[in-house]
Write an enzyme that holds these catalytic residues in place. Sequence first.
Site, PDB file in Angstrom:
ATOM      1  CG  ASP A 181      -1.411   1.277   1.647  1.00 44.96           C
ATOM      2  OD1 ASP A 181      -2.219   1.803   0.869  1.00 44.96           O
ATOM      3  OD2 ASP A 181      -1.043   1.802   2.713  1.00 44.96           O
ATOM      4  CB  THR A 225      -1.246   6.547   1.942  1.00 49.29           C
ATOM      5  OG1 THR A 225      -1.543   6.788   0.573  1.00 49.29           O
ATOM      6  CG2 THR A 225      -1.213   7.843   2.705  1.00 49.29           C
ATOM      7  N   GLY A 276      -4.970   4.397  -3.573  1.00 44.80           N
ATOM      8  CA  GLY A 276      -6.205   5.070  -3.957  1.00 44.80           C
ATOM      9  C   GLY A 276      -5.927   6.484  -4.411  1.00 44.80           C
TER      10      GLY A 276
END
Length: 682
Positions: free
Chosen positions: A384, A386, A524
């Site tokens: 991921d 962040t 995202g």
Amino acid sequence: MNAMKTLYTCPMDPDVLSDKPGICPKCGMALTPIGGKHADHHGHHSSMEEDFRKRFFLTLPLVIATLLLSPTIQQWLPFPFTIPWQDWLVFVFGSVVVLFGGKPFFVAAKGELSARNFGMMTLVAFALTVGYVFSVAATLFFPLESFYWELATLVSVFLLGHWLEMRAVRGTTGALAELTKLLPPIAHLLHDKEIRDVDLSTIKKGDRVLIRPGEKIPIDGNVVEGESSVNESMITGESKPVQKRVGDAVIGGSLNADGSLTIVVTKTGEETTIAQIIQLIADAQSSKPKAQELADRAANILTIVAIVVGTGTFVYWMFLSPAGAVVAATFAVSVVVIACPHALGLAIPTVTTITTTLAAKHGILIKNMKGLEAARKVNAVVFDKTGTLTTGNFGVEGSVDDNILRLAAAVEQHSQHSLARGIVEEANRRNLTIPPAQQFQSFPGKGALAVVEGKRVLVGNAELLKDHRINPPSDTERKGATPVFVVVDSTPTVLFLSDTVREESKQAITALKRMGIQTVMLTGDTDDVANVVGSSLDIDTVFSRVLPDQKVDRVKELQRQGKIVAMVGDGVNDAPSLTQAHVGIAIGSGTDVAVESADIVLMKSNPLDIVTVFTLSRATNRKMMQNLFWAAGYNLLAIPVAAGLLTPYGIMMRPEWAALLMSMSSVIVVANALLLRRTKLA
Ligand code: ADP
Ligand code: MG
């Protein structure tokens, strides 16, 4: 701490749980406490160890006497001698050794029998009983040769083996004890300017506690006075001391260096960080690795083999190729003894314990051993972005209207997202009063919405605007920064937030690529931010604007391609992928949900520790396989010898040699596991 109740488990088999101390119904080892108060630690276990030692030394002179007086041994002596009542003395000495020395084994066998779990101790007691009854019958009724001296040496070797083994196991079960020892038993309670030393267990939330220079911090709290550097390495694995000022949180168990601190207690009992770590480690140590299933199956097979081959051996030498009852019984006893699956019970748990301890020392919490086992086969690591590859500490860039920031913060104070935290922190820094918000609604992967001061306020990305049919304002690009739109009553503005890539991310990616592992980043965030981070880290594959539910799909997709996938993440939105991946690795600073879903937690929040996990996984697996061989492999090979297959060549295995080999396998297994401690984990 004392809110936790003490449970006891078997050092051999973590499945065994009891709420009081005693003997393991499966293997007869003394149960050891988990996660309890340190006063109890190993008290009982070391008394069992002491018992074996005592019985060994007390019976040793009798064993030697039995040997010297036995006709078989006398044949080999350069100066054979006879004394009056010789046979009766052998009978008495031998009986004392078998009955007194062998008592712990009979007691344990009784435990196994009443638990209907026949194992090692049943076999030992069976072998001793058969041998002893046979010998007594020979002494009292039949003109047969007795074999007290074999029985005596057998007991002696068993006692020695168990004593040494328990000593060694004691060395492997220290992890939890070490952790509980981190807490000082008393705390300096501040009360109306008065300092009182009180028992740690009486401390309540909200109490003020003083910590003097050089003292251990007794409990979790927030600093309200003073400044000091604190060594938290025993909890987080981070060796650099951390500077603590008013407002900072401190962790019970860490070491205060030069300053004096006053803290307000925030957590007690089971809520404290250390209690939770202890719980995690206890869980991990009782989480069964796959190799354990293999070991269990092998142990069952060995028990059956022992009984079947043992009986067969007796029948063969008694009736089919008559060599006399003594020879037949001797071979049968040897077979049963050598096939004892005792070491198999030790093979995996000893490794598990050392691995989890070793990992904890490096700031890595292993919650699920199956995850660690799978780690060595991983060939794709999904990150991921962040909070995982980057710090997740967002700063607001450029100039922003105070009113917009105030309203945005009002919405974001209800969100867990790291962008939200950045916005709230910026509002606090500017000393803005954040108004309350109503009807908060969160859109995972997009943003959030609430009513503030009667106005509808939306905070989120372009996707969120599109969903609400709002056109984004112009100028929404700033290289490497994440645009966050704030819509107040349909009027959009944009804030730019950015965080920094973790220092160790680059090294981690480079190391993984060198190991031939594919690296993937999921985020995202916008294409722009994703590409800036992706190319600065040189990541193989980058997916941006991935909605939370699509993250799992990406992981599944890789798995469908036959990849063994590790997922590394920190957020609520990473939790499903952490569960889906073969190995779920959570960043310690991440959300509780992520930590909950993961197999492994990196307490230092350092991506480079992933490489450590892989190294540890390889080393652990190698040890487990070696231990399975030492525990079962060579015993199996020795069974035919014990059964008398090599007698035509003059090779025979006496029961005491079988006992020695059997005990050796346990000692080798434990010693081999201990070697794991030397593993270099950079
Ligand atoms: P990641 O963890 O990779 O950033 P998320 O799915 O959590 O992925 O978020 C994706 C994007 O959604 C963020 O980059 C941001 O633009 C937007 N977003 C999600 N939650 C919030 C929020 N609470 N406030 C503002 N933006 C948000
Ligand atoms: Mg994240």
